[in-house]
Write a protein that holds these residues in place. Structure first.
Motif, short mmCIF file in Angstrom:
data_model
loop_
_atom_site.label_atom_id
_atom_site.label_comp_id
_atom_site.label_asym_id
_atom_site.label_seq_id
_atom_site.Cartn_x
_atom_site.Cartn_y
_atom_site.Cartn_z
N ASP A 159 85.37 7.07 48.02
CA ASP A 159 86.67 6.60 48.52
C ASP A 159 87.42 5.70 47.53
N ARG A 160 86.93 5.57 46.30
CA ARG A 160 87.65 4.73 45.34
C ARG A 160 89.01 5.31 45.00
N LEU A 161 89.11 6.65 44.93
CA LEU A 161 90.39 7.27 44.58
C LEU A 161 91.48 6.93 45.59
N ILE A 162 91.18 7.12 46.85
CA ILE A 162 92.20 6.88 47.86
C ILE A 162 92.51 5.38 47.95
N LYS A 163 91.51 4.54 47.72
CA LYS A 163 91.75 3.09 47.74
C LYS A 163 92.66 2.68 46.58
N SER A 164 92.46 3.31 45.41
CA SER A 164 93.33 3.01 44.27
C SER A 164 94.76 3.48 44.55
N LEU A 165 94.89 4.65 45.15
CA LEU A 165 96.24 5.15 45.48
C LEU A 165 96.91 4.25 46.52
N LEU A 166 96.13 3.74 47.46
CA LEU A 166 96.70 2.86 48.48
C LEU A 166 97.27 1.58 47.87
N ARG A 167 96.71 1.16 46.73
CA ARG A 167 97.24 -0.02 46.05
C ARG A 167 98.66 0.24 45.54
N ASN A 168 99.00 1.52 45.38
CA ASN A 168 100.31 1.90 44.87
C ASN A 168 101.21 2.50 45.95
N ARG A 169 100.81 2.29 47.20
CA ARG A 169 101.50 2.96 48.31
C ARG A 169 103.00 2.70 48.34
N GLU A 170 103.41 1.46 48.19
CA GLU A 170 104.84 1.14 48.29
C GLU A 170 105.62 1.75 47.14
N ALA A 171 105.07 1.65 45.93
CA ALA A 171 105.78 2.21 44.77
C ALA A 171 105.89 3.73 44.87
N LEU A 172 104.82 4.38 45.29
CA LEU A 172 104.84 5.83 45.42
C LEU A 172 105.76 6.28 46.55
N ALA A 173 105.83 5.47 47.62
CA ALA A 173 106.70 5.82 48.75
C ALA A 173 108.16 5.91 48.33
N ARG A 174 108.54 5.12 47.34
CA ARG A 174 109.92 5.16 46.85
C ARG A 174 110.24 6.49 46.20
N ASP A 175 109.21 7.21 45.77
CA ASP A 175 109.39 8.54 45.18
C ASP A 175 109.07 9.65 46.17
N GLY A 176 108.95 9.30 47.45
CA GLY A 176 108.69 10.29 48.48
C GLY A 176 107.24 10.73 48.59
N ILE A 177 106.32 9.93 48.03
CA ILE A 177 104.89 10.27 48.06
C ILE A 177 104.20 9.36 49.07
N ALA A 178 103.63 9.96 50.09
CA ALA A 178 102.99 9.20 51.17
C ALA A 178 101.47 9.16 50.97
N ILE A 179 100.90 7.96 51.07
CA ILE A 179 99.45 7.76 50.96
C ILE A 179 98.97 7.10 52.25
#
Length: 291
Positions: A15-35
């Motif tokens: 689960d390290r991958l998804i946890k790392s992506l969750l750290r970027n959730r807000e920034a990615l959301a601005r590009d339409g990417i949901a985590i």
């Protein structure tokens, strides 16, 4: 909409991958990417697949999954991750096959969003270390009983991936070797998120920090700051050099119990796994990320 299913394998990134992506959730959301957070959707996805029994999900069921995962309206890409979605650890390997039921599971996952562009991501691992690690986390106490119906020397990720591609030919698959993840972590994160290859992401060095002595990791960060690599390949070379020098011994000397398996057999399994990557790289629709 693009839908990503990261389906393991078990005992790879924990689960390290998804946890790392969750750290970027807000920034990615601005590009339409949901985590979404895994707790929001793992049970819902399993229950929905069970209820559908392989049939394509009607729109209301698709909406229910996205609502449970709190995916914003208009999201262009959503990433789901569950290393146990294909099967329980005991059934990861049966006979000569890895994931004997991957065809049905892949089709069922793909049918959760029939109109979407669905991608799969899979972290592979050497069966010589994967099998004993699966055993270690199982309820079994006898290794011979745990491996009774396995043919360890016949196991091949390429065989599994070819079956998977035949089952879901319109869904590309991205794979990598778990053993390479310290050097390719950032690329795996960006590919899964579907963002720019040079996009700055928090957490690209999370795994390195775990594997390296603190002083070594600090020196690596200082070196990269003073000497920014011109490209990803140069960054990996620098990282590999520091990792080789400062890796924590307790992170590479894992004691795995394999009674009845000789060192020669384990070496043969590892050699077969490494050779199999040539076959994996040639499978149409499969992208192999390498250092």
């Amino acid at each position: 909409m693009q839908v990503v299913f990261h389906i393991g394998a078990p005992c790879t990134d924990d689960d390290r991958l998804i946890k790392s992506l969750l750290r970027n959730r807000e920034a990615l959301a601005r590009d339409g990417i949901a985590i979404p957070t895994p707790a929001q959707y793992r049970g819902v996805i399993s229950d929905t697949m069970r209820a559908l029994a392989g049939a394509p999900a009607p729109l209301e069921m698709q909406d229910a999954i996205l609502e449970a995962a709190q995916v914003p309206d208009g999201a262009a890409r959503v990433v789901f991750s569950d290393a146990k979605i294909v099967t329980i650890p005991r059934l990861v390997m049966i006979g000569p096959q890895i994931w004997p039921k991957i065809e049905r599971k892949a089709r069922n996952l793909r049918n959760l969003f029939p109109e979407a562009e669905v991608e799969f991501f899979v972290g592979m691992r050497d069966p010589a270390t994967l099998i004993p690690t699966l055993f270690k986390g199982s309820r079994f106490t006898d290794f011979a009983e745990f491996t009774d119906d396995m043919q360890p020397l016949a196991l091949a990720w390429s065989e599994m991936l070819m079956r998977m591609r035949a089952a879901v030919p319109d869904s590309p698959v991205t794979v990598w070797c778990n053993e390479d993840t310290p050097l390719i972590w950032g690329e795996v994160l960006r590919e899964m998120a579907g963002c720019n290859p040079t996009a700055p992401l928090a957490g690209v060095d999370d795994l390195l920090e775990e594997l390296m002595e603190p002083k070594g990791f600090k020196r690596l960060q200082e070196y990269l700051e003073k000497n920014p690599p011109e490209n990803e390949m140069l960054r990996r070379r620098v990282t590999a050099a520091f990792l080789d020098k400062y890796v924590r011994d307790d992170m590479i000397e894992e004691e795995l119990d394999t009674p009845g398996w000789s060192p020669e057999m384990l070496e043969a399994m590892t050699d077969a796994y490494e050779d199999d990557m040539d076959a994996v790289a040639r499978i149409p629709g499969v992208t192999l990320i390498t250092p």
